[in-house]
Design a protein around this motif. Structure first.
Motif, PDB file in Angstrom:
ATOM      1  N   PRO A  42       0.804  -1.229   0.000  1.00  0.00           N
ATOM      2  CA  PRO A  42       0.000   0.000   0.000  1.00  0.00           C
ATOM      3  C   PRO A  42       0.835   1.276   0.000  1.00  0.00           C
ATOM      4  N   ARG A  45       1.918   1.553  -3.774  1.00  0.00           N
ATOM      5  CA  ARG A  45       0.775   1.759  -4.670  1.00  0.00           C
ATOM      6  C   ARG A  45       0.052   3.073  -4.417  1.00  0.00           C
ATOM      7  N   ASP A  46      -0.268   3.340  -3.166  1.00  0.00           N
ATOM      8  CA  ASP A  46      -1.161   4.445  -2.821  1.00  0.00           C
ATOM      9  C   ASP A  46      -0.388   5.712  -2.453  1.00  0.00           C
ATOM     10  N   GLU A  47       0.524   5.584  -1.495  1.00  0.00           N
ATOM     11  CA  GLU A  47       1.221   6.761  -0.986  1.00  0.00           C
ATOM     12  C   GLU A  47       2.281   7.291  -1.948  1.00  0.00           C
ATOM     13  N   TYR A  50       0.348   6.501  -6.668  1.00  0.00           N
ATOM     14  CA  TYR A  50      -0.851   7.294  -6.944  1.00  0.00           C
ATOM     15  C   TYR A  50      -0.638   8.770  -6.618  1.00  0.00           C
ATOM     16  N   PHE A  97      -6.672   1.090  -9.050  1.00  0.00           N
ATOM     17  CA  PHE A  97      -5.781   2.248  -9.100  1.00  0.00           C
ATOM     18  C   PHE A  97      -5.533   2.715 -10.533  1.00  0.00           C
ATOM     19  N   TRP A 146      -6.267   0.099   0.535  1.00  0.00           N
ATOM     20  CA  TRP A 146      -7.528   0.314  -0.169  1.00  0.00           C
ATOM     21  C   TRP A 146      -7.586  -0.423  -1.497  1.00  0.00           C
ATOM     22  N   HIS A 152     -13.681   4.286  -6.285  1.00  0.00           N
ATOM     23  CA  HIS A 152     -12.744   4.783  -7.291  1.00  0.00           C
ATOM     24  C   HIS A 152     -13.420   4.941  -8.652  1.00  0.00           C
TER      25      HIS A 152
END
Length: 276
Positions: A42, A45-47, A50, A97, A146, A152
């Motif tokens: 995560p 991928r996210d922090e 993205y 994502f 997430w 999304h």
């Protein structure tokens, strides 16, 4: 570039507080990020991936040609439809994502239009198809962060609905694609999915291109009593709760809206809630 090397690179950029213009070859790095956009890590991928994409796209780092290429990559079978139909697997992160890249790109297009009508139509087709085919509706996944497909995808619908190329038929199709997620029966939504979907619906309605009959028919189509065939009592109960919470959330979102079509929509919602 493997996932670990990419993570270290993005962390270095973040810790040094470098702007994208200080990074060598940001587009090449973006292509590596696309390869790992569905990482089960995560943080990566996210922090990192993205947040970097959203920031750089908003800052105008990429050319229109590069943005268009990233958009089409996000929509392709290796990204938006990677492992489509699977449930409970890590492939969901690639899909959810990838769809989350659409809002920042579409936001740029609203500020300085560069996407052709045909490209917007491709986005519409791929997005509505994705909404109908996505089966993994997990929100937050322990240790992996997430997934959040309904939320999304709704964010993407909200941005797409603002395109001047989205006319009555296209907007109606967006509503009906969202229906599949509103009437979900496998889980009860607990991660604000209702709010994110409601925001998308409000944006569609605010275009004021739909006939009142379109809207009332769509709200009627959410009736769980028409979708019980082959479902267990638990599934019917979960679907009914998801629909009711969504309608209540939508009503609250438009309760002070006086412009058309919102007064009529409030009436349609109340009628639907009274039937339950």
């Amino acid at each position: 570039m493997d996932a670990l090397a990419l993570k270290q690179k993005l962390q270095q950029i973040d810790s040094a507080n470098l702007s994208a213009h200080e990074v060598e070859h940001p587009y090449e790095l973006a292509l590596h990020m696309m390869q790992h956009i569905g990482s089960p890590d995560p943080v990566l991928r996210d922090e990192l991936i993205y947040v970097t994409f959203a920031t750089w796209i908003g800052q105008g780092v990429f050319s229109e040609e590069q943005l268009s290429h990233l958009l089409h990559m996000a929509l392709d079978d290796q990204h938006l439809f990677h492992g489509i139909g699977e449930q409970g697997t890590d492939s969901v992160f690639t899909r959810t994502f990838s769809v989350l890249l659409l809002p920042p790109i579409l936001s740029v297009d609203r500020q300085r239009p560069f996407l052709k009508k045909e490209e917007i139509e491709v986005i519409h087709h791929r997005l509505t198809t994705y909404l109908e085919r996505e089966k993994d509706v997990r929100g937050y996944v322990d240790d992996k962060g997430w997934a959040h497909a309904p939320a999304h995808a709704a964010d993407a619908v909200e941005d797409l609905a603002q395109s001047p190329y989205m006319k009555q038929v296209a907007l109606r199709e967006l509503l009906h694609a969202l229906t599949v997620k509103i009437t979900e029966s496998s889980v009860v939504y607990i991660h604000d999915e209702d709010q994110r979907i409601a925001h998308a619906v409000v944006t569609i309605l605010r275009r004021n291109l739909l006939e009142q009959n379109d809207i009332s028919s769509w709200i009627d189509s959410l009736n769980p009593n028409d979708k019980t065939e082959g479902k267990s009592l638990l599934e019917i109960s979960q679907m009914s709760l998801n629909v009711r919470v969504f309608l209540q959330t939508l009503y609250l979102a438009i309760r002070t809206e006086d412009v058309e079509p919102f007064p009529a929509v409030r009436s349609f919602i109340l009628q639907a809630l009274e039937k339950k």
